[in-house]
Design a protein around this motif. Structure first.
Motif, PDB file in Angstrom:
ATOM      1  N   GLN A  45       2.198 -29.543  29.217  1.00 51.99           N
ATOM      2  CA  GLN A  45       2.279 -28.327  28.214  1.00 51.99           C
ATOM      3  C   GLN A  45       1.177 -28.654  27.490  1.00 51.99           C
ATOM      4  N   ASP A  47      -0.128 -27.196  23.347  1.00 56.83           N
ATOM      5  CA  ASP A  47       0.181 -26.518  22.093  1.00 56.83           C
ATOM      6  C   ASP A  47      -0.956 -25.888  21.504  1.00 56.83           C
ATOM      7  N   GLU A  82       6.343 -18.192  17.125  1.00 56.03           N
ATOM      8  CA  GLU A  82       5.879 -18.946  18.378  1.00 56.03           C
ATOM      9  C   GLU A  82       6.209 -18.034  19.722  1.00 56.03           C
ATOM     10  N   THR A  84       6.228 -18.874  24.125  1.00 54.69           N
ATOM     11  CA  THR A  84       5.958 -20.053  25.177  1.00 54.69           C
ATOM     12  C   THR A  84       5.640 -19.113  26.385  1.00 54.69           C
ATOM     13  N   ARG A  93       2.304 -23.242  24.510  1.00 52.03           N
ATOM     14  CA  ARG A  93       3.188 -22.823  23.561  1.00 52.03           C
ATOM     15  C   ARG A  93       2.016 -22.576  22.558  1.00 52.03           C
TER      16      ARG A  93
END
Length: 110
Positions: A45, A47, A82, A84, A93
């Motif tokens: 992941q 961010d 937000e 994803t 994300r």
């Protein structure tokens, strides 16, 4: 913790996610810059923290994310917007935090 910390993950575990973001940046060089975080606890992941809703909208458009895929949360005098999306095997994300002007008294700083 989502991994066996004995031994802890190495930077290699994060390489694919970081390469995915790098390829995305190469394909979209005009997107607004961001604060980017990759953590060994979530090696697949990345961010991406953007400066505000306008920047998030630009990224949303580049990634072809539907507006109904956005999540809006409220935290005291701030809002958090937000989404994803996968980029290959990487989860991206993308989010921004901004003042909630409906609850911030005029002239004050949140």
């Amino acid at each position: 913790m989502p991994y066996d910390a004995n031994p802890p993950p190495t930077i290699t575990a994060q390489a694919t996610a970081l390469q995915s973001l790098s390829h995305f940046a190469d394909a979209h060089p005009d997107l607004p810059g961001a604060y980017v975080v990759s953590h060994s606890a979530f090696p697949k992941q990345v961010d991406v923290l953007l400066d505000g809703p306008a920047d998030l909208e630009t990224w949303r458009d580049a990634l072809d994310i539907a507006t109904n895929a956005l999540t809006l949360k409220h935290y005291d005098a701030r809002r958090h917007l937000e989404f994803t999306t996968p980029i290959g095997t990487t989860l991206l994300r993308v989010y921004t935090v901004f003042p909630d002007t409906s609850t911030t008294p005029e002239g004050s700083q949140p």
